[in-house]
Design an enzyme around this catalytic site. Structure first.
Site, mmCIF file in Angstrom:
data_model
loop_
_atom_site.group_PDB
_atom_site.id
_atom_site.type_symbol
_atom_site.label_atom_id
_atom_site.label_comp_id
_atom_site.label_asym_id
_atom_site.label_seq_id
_atom_site.Cartn_x
_atom_site.Cartn_y
_atom_site.Cartn_z
ATOM 1 N N ASN A 32 -9.897 -23.661 -68.429
ATOM 2 C CA ASN A 32 -10.000 -23.949 -69.865
ATOM 3 C C ASN A 32 -9.006 -23.115 -70.672
ATOM 4 O OD1 ASN A 32 -11.114 -21.416 -69.822
ATOM 5 N ND2 ASN A 32 -13.101 -21.993 -70.680
ATOM 6 N N ASN A 35 -8.522 -17.506 -70.959
ATOM 7 C CA ASN A 35 -7.887 -16.196 -70.730
ATOM 8 C C ASN A 35 -6.572 -16.369 -69.974
ATOM 9 O OD1 ASN A 35 -7.940 -13.369 -71.064
ATOM 10 N ND2 ASN A 35 -8.493 -13.113 -68.913
ATOM 11 N N SER A 124 -16.881 -9.604 -56.676
ATOM 12 C CA SER A 124 -16.198 -8.365 -57.065
ATOM 13 C C SER A 124 -16.883 -7.162 -56.445
ATOM 14 C CB SER A 124 -16.253 -8.242 -58.587
ATOM 15 O OG SER A 124 -15.800 -6.971 -58.991
ATOM 16 N N ALA A 125 -16.105 -6.126 -56.199
ATOM 17 C CA ALA A 125 -16.669 -4.855 -55.728
ATOM 18 C C ALA A 125 -17.584 -4.257 -56.791
ATOM 19 C CB ALA A 125 -15.541 -3.878 -55.410
ATOM 20 N N THR A 126 -17.487 -4.782 -58.003
ATOM 21 C CA THR A 126 -18.336 -4.285 -59.078
ATOM 22 C C THR A 126 -19.822 -4.542 -58.780
ATOM 23 O OG1 THR A 126 -18.287 -4.101 -61.482
ATOM 24 C CG2 THR A 126 -18.387 -6.311 -60.603
ATOM 25 N N TYR A 148 -21.515 -8.141 -66.450
ATOM 26 C CA TYR A 148 -20.472 -8.804 -65.660
ATOM 27 C C TYR A 148 -20.804 -8.690 -64.167
ATOM 28 C CZ TYR A 148 -16.133 -9.276 -63.028
ATOM 29 O OH TYR A 148 -15.203 -9.635 -62.076
ATOM 30 N N LYS A 152 -22.007 -11.660 -61.260
ATOM 31 C CA LYS A 152 -21.416 -11.915 -59.939
ATOM 32 C C LYS A 152 -22.492 -11.854 -58.851
ATOM 33 C CE LYS A 152 -17.099 -12.494 -61.018
ATOM 34 N NZ LYS A 152 -16.447 -13.783 -60.842
ATOM 35 N N PHE A 177 -11.608 -5.658 -54.455
ATOM 36 C CA PHE A 177 -11.533 -4.305 -55.000
ATOM 37 C C PHE A 177 -10.579 -4.350 -56.213
ATOM 38 C CE2 PHE A 177 -14.449 -1.557 -52.745
ATOM 39 C CZ PHE A 177 -15.058 -2.544 -51.991
ATOM 40 N N LEU A 199 -6.112 -0.003 -65.262
ATOM 41 C CA LEU A 199 -5.089 1.041 -65.153
ATOM 42 C C LEU A 199 -3.663 0.513 -64.980
ATOM 43 C CD1 LEU A 199 -4.427 4.033 -65.017
ATOM 44 C CD2 LEU A 199 -5.031 4.008 -62.596
ATOM 45 N N GLY A 293 -19.647 4.781 -67.464
ATOM 46 C CA GLY A 293 -19.853 3.722 -66.476
ATOM 47 C C GLY A 293 -18.896 3.784 -65.301
HETATM 48 P P1 NAD Z 1 -8.291 -14.277 -65.225
HETATM 49 O O1 NAD Z 1 -9.022 -14.145 -66.508
HETATM 50 O O2 NAD Z 1 -6.822 -14.079 -65.246
HETATM 51 O O3 NAD Z 1 -8.610 -15.689 -64.555
HETATM 52 C C1 NAD Z 1 -9.834 -16.364 -64.729
HETATM 53 C C2 NAD Z 1 -9.500 -17.755 -65.218
HETATM 54 O O4 NAD Z 1 -10.703 -18.493 -65.401
HETATM 55 C C3 NAD Z 1 -8.761 -17.754 -66.560
HETATM 56 O O5 NAD Z 1 -7.572 -18.509 -66.433
HETATM 57 C C4 NAD Z 1 -9.739 -18.403 -67.528
HETATM 58 O O6 NAD Z 1 -9.061 -19.131 -68.529
HETATM 59 C C5 NAD Z 1 -10.566 -19.261 -66.595
HETATM 60 N N1 NAD Z 1 -11.919 -19.551 -67.068
HETATM 61 C C6 NAD Z 1 -12.851 -18.681 -67.493
HETATM 62 N N2 NAD Z 1 -13.979 -19.338 -67.805
HETATM 63 C C7 NAD Z 1 -13.755 -20.654 -67.584
HETATM 64 C C8 NAD Z 1 -14.522 -21.821 -67.758
HETATM 65 N N3 NAD Z 1 -15.767 -21.790 -68.252
HETATM 66 N N4 NAD Z 1 -13.977 -23.012 -67.417
HETATM 67 C C9 NAD Z 1 -12.717 -23.081 -66.942
HETATM 68 N N5 NAD Z 1 -11.935 -21.999 -66.785
HETATM 69 C C10 NAD Z 1 -12.451 -20.801 -67.104
HETATM 70 O O7 NAD Z 1 -8.970 -13.286 -64.190
HETATM 71 P P2 NAD Z 1 -8.531 -12.928 -62.713
HETATM 72 O O8 NAD Z 1 -8.199 -11.496 -62.696
HETATM 73 O O9 NAD Z 1 -7.566 -13.895 -62.203
HETATM 74 O O10 NAD Z 1 -9.926 -13.096 -61.987
HETATM 75 C C11 NAD Z 1 -10.280 -14.273 -61.283
HETATM 76 C C12 NAD Z 1 -11.694 -14.122 -60.782
HETATM 77 O O11 NAD Z 1 -11.775 -12.963 -59.952
HETATM 78 C C13 NAD Z 1 -12.726 -13.929 -61.893
HETATM 79 O O12 NAD Z 1 -13.886 -14.637 -61.530
HETATM 80 C C14 NAD Z 1 -12.984 -12.433 -61.869
HETATM 81 O O13 NAD Z 1 -14.287 -12.136 -62.310
HETATM 82 C C15 NAD Z 1 -12.809 -12.114 -60.400
HETATM 83 N N6 NAD Z 1 -12.412 -10.722 -60.161
HETATM 84 C C16 NAD Z 1 -11.300 -10.214 -60.782
HETATM 85 C C17 NAD Z 1 -10.940 -8.887 -60.549
HETATM 86 C C18 NAD Z 1 -9.732 -8.283 -61.233
HETATM 87 O O14 NAD Z 1 -9.625 -7.072 -61.267
HETATM 88 N N7 NAD Z 1 -8.798 -9.053 -61.751
HETATM 89 C C19 NAD Z 1 -11.700 -8.082 -59.694
HETATM 90 C C20 NAD Z 1 -12.813 -8.641 -59.068
HETATM 91 C C21 NAD Z 1 -13.159 -9.979 -59.300
HETATM 92 C C1 UD1 Z 2 -12.793 -1.970 -63.731
HETATM 93 C C2 UD1 Z 2 -14.129 -2.590 -64.060
HETATM 94 C C3 UD1 Z 2 -14.665 -3.305 -62.804
HETATM 95 C C4 UD1 Z 2 -13.654 -4.320 -62.280
HETATM 96 C C5 UD1 Z 2 -12.344 -3.573 -61.988
HETATM 97 C C6 UD1 Z 2 -11.243 -4.468 -61.482
HETATM 98 C C7 UD1 Z 2 -15.047 -1.055 -65.747
HETATM 99 C C8 UD1 Z 2 -16.093 -0.044 -66.030
HETATM 100 N N1 UD1 Z 2 -15.035 -1.538 -64.482
HETATM 101 O O1 UD1 Z 2 -13.038 -1.031 -62.766
HETATM 102 O O2 UD1 Z 2 -15.840 -3.981 -63.107
HETATM 103 O O3 UD1 Z 2 -14.131 -4.913 -61.085
HETATM 104 O O4 UD1 Z 2 -11.903 -2.958 -63.217
HETATM 105 O O5 UD1 Z 2 -10.809 -5.311 -62.474
HETATM 106 O O6 UD1 Z 2 -14.298 -1.466 -66.605
HETATM 107 N N2 UD1 Z 2 -8.293 4.697 -65.883
HETATM 108 C C9 UD1 Z 2 -7.707 5.688 -66.635
HETATM 109 N N3 UD1 Z 2 -7.113 5.346 -67.798
HETATM 110 C C10 UD1 Z 2 -7.068 4.063 -68.252
HETATM 111 C C11 UD1 Z 2 -7.675 3.035 -67.475
HETATM 112 C C12 UD1 Z 2 -8.289 3.385 -66.289
HETATM 113 O O7 UD1 Z 2 -7.732 6.855 -66.257
HETATM 114 O O8 UD1 Z 2 -6.515 3.827 -69.335
HETATM 115 C C13 UD1 Z 2 -8.913 5.051 -64.595
HETATM 116 C C14 UD1 Z 2 -10.385 4.705 -64.492
HETATM 117 O O9 UD1 Z 2 -11.162 5.755 -64.974
HETATM 118 C C15 UD1 Z 2 -10.516 4.480 -62.975
HETATM 119 C C16 UD1 Z 2 -9.152 3.943 -62.552
HETATM 120 O O10 UD1 Z 2 -8.259 4.317 -63.595
HETATM 121 O O11 UD1 Z 2 -10.723 5.702 -62.340
HETATM 122 C C17 UD1 Z 2 -9.117 2.433 -62.405
HETATM 123 O O12 UD1 Z 2 -9.608 1.839 -63.610
HETATM 124 P P1 UD1 Z 2 -9.634 0.246 -63.802
HETATM 125 O O13 UD1 Z 2 -8.298 -0.305 -63.519
HETATM 126 O O14 UD1 Z 2 -10.224 -0.018 -65.149
HETATM 127 O O15 UD1 Z 2 -10.593 -0.281 -62.661
HETATM 128 P P2 UD1 Z 2 -12.114 0.110 -62.298
HETATM 129 O O16 UD1 Z 2 -12.546 1.328 -62.998
HETATM 130 O O17 UD1 Z 2 -12.224 0.113 -60.833
#
Ligand code: NAD
Ligand code: UD1
Length: 344
Positions: A32, A35, A124-126, A148, A152, A177, A199, A293
């Protein structure tokens, strides 16, 4: 027969599109664009030389999804569509549960209706929350600490119940991760809206001069240098994990969960050093208060994915930094930048 990729215009989805096309699959993308940007799909077409069937629809619309299934012969679904900002999920939990959980239920209903029973899901590892120890194995009890993460976890449970109701379902739950990096071409990568939370995009924006300084959230954790440790994984390796998982769903039924990580943790300061070494660009930073968190250390035991999927991450931290920086340098304004040149 084609593979449907939900959220395929997003950061991870777009890399999965490239991986699947290179592996010879026909793909259909639904997104859609809440994002993401249509430009990412054009860039995937530029990289692969293949036109992509794209539907700008919301997975919450059952009618629209049914149209996609009616108009295409879909064999399996890689389900990446979802909202992913932890902070937003705390502020708007209902919106998150509606989008992520209800969206998955609607998608699963449509799949059932069209007798498509193979799914790879972006978890997600979350879901692990604050782990008691590391490395994290899939057998650890999930204890997510925000909406969030709970969305998941709920989806994982719903998909397990779906399989219990009919064991023809073949579902792979992938717990990612920390994905970073970008495609080697520099054409697709992470394009966060506004100021990023994670980060690596913050580091690249500091490097590019878009942000002044990196705030390092705390240096008193029980880690190598007191800063938070994470398992950073190259997004191209993650995409390859989806290909392996997809192939697994074709050859088996059941529900399996896999960690996708490298198994190696890097602290914030280590990642900064690795980035500076890989790119030659200095990252100014200051130590600030820990982010509420946050966990001290989070990294995977990836053994199950190695054994079950025959997958392992190939790229090291240097490639992750180089590729993230190439994407940022070539596209200072993400997908709003002028069209980039292919550099590979
Ligand atoms: P992203 O936001 O870049 O991609 C998600 C996509 O889903 C976007 O293009 C958004 O427009 C689309 N979307 C959201 N809701 C929708 C809906 N209702 N209908 C149709 N499209 C929709 O994020 P990403 O980083 O590519 O993540 C992809 C997936 O992996 C997500 O489910 C996210 O939760 C999961 N994930 C991401 C990370 C990360 O760090 N990036 C880590 C763990 C899990
Ligand atoms: C975040 C999300 C997690 C998600 C993951 C991957 C939170 C609380 N958790 O986790 O749910 O699965 O991203 O997308 O948001 N850091 C700094 N300065 C910054 C940003 C981050 O020091 O400006 C540190 C953080 O404290 C952490 C590390 O960098 O130690 C990684 O941070 P980030 O990239 O946000 O990932 P996660 O904390 O793993």
């Amino acid at each position: 027969m084609a593979i449907l990729i939900t959220g395929g215009a997003g950061y991870i989805g777009s890399h999965i599109c490239v991986e699947l096309i290179y592996a010879g699959y026909d793909i259909i993308v639904v997104d859609n664009l809440s994002n993401s940007n249509r430009e990412s799909i054009k860039r995937v077409e530029l990289i692969t030389g293949k036109e992509i069937v794209f539907y700008q629809i919301d997975i919450l619309s059952q009618n629209d999804l049914e149209t996609v299934f009616l108009e295409n012969s879909i064999e399996a679904v890689i389900h990446c569509a979802g909202l992913k900002a932890v902070g937003d999920s705390v502020k708007a939990p209902l919106h998150y549960y509606q989008n992520n959980v209800t969206g998955t239920i609607i998608l699963s209903k449509v799949m059932k209706k069209f007798n498509v029973k193979k799914m790879v899901f972006s978890s997600s590892a979350t879901v692990y929350g604050i782990p008691e120890f590391v490395p994290i194995r899939e057998s650890f009890l999930p204890r997510p600490i925000n909406p969030y993460g709970r969305s998941k976890w709920m989806i994982e449970e719903i998909l397990k119940d779906l399989h219990l109701s009919n064991n023809e379902w073949s579902i792979t739950l992938l717990r990612y991760f920390n994905p970073i990096g970008a495609h080697k071409s520099g054409l697709i990568g992470e394009d966060p809206n506004g100021i990023p939370n994670n980060l690596m995009p913050i580091i690249t924006q500091v490097a590019a001069g878009k942000l002044n300084i990196l705030q390092v959230y705390g240096n008193c954790y029980p880690t190598v240098d007191g800063t938070g440790v994470r398992d950073y994984i190259h997004v191209a390796d993650l995409a390859n994990g989806h290909l392996k998982a997809l192939e697994k769903t074709f050859n088996s039924s059941g529900v399996e969960v896999y960690n996708l990580g490298t198994g190696e943790g890097y602290s914030v300061l280590e990642l900064i050093s690795a980035f500076e070494l890989a790119t030659g660009v200095r990252i100014p930073y200051k130590i600030t208060q820990p982010r509420p968190g946050d966990v001290a250390a989070c990294y995977a035991d990836p053994a199950k994915a190695r054994q079950g999927l025959g997958w392992r991450a190939e790229n090291g931290i240097r490639e992750m930094c180089e590729d993230a920086w190439r994407w940022q340098s070539n596209n200072p304004d993400g997908y709003l930048s002028e069209e980039a040149e292919i550099r590979c």
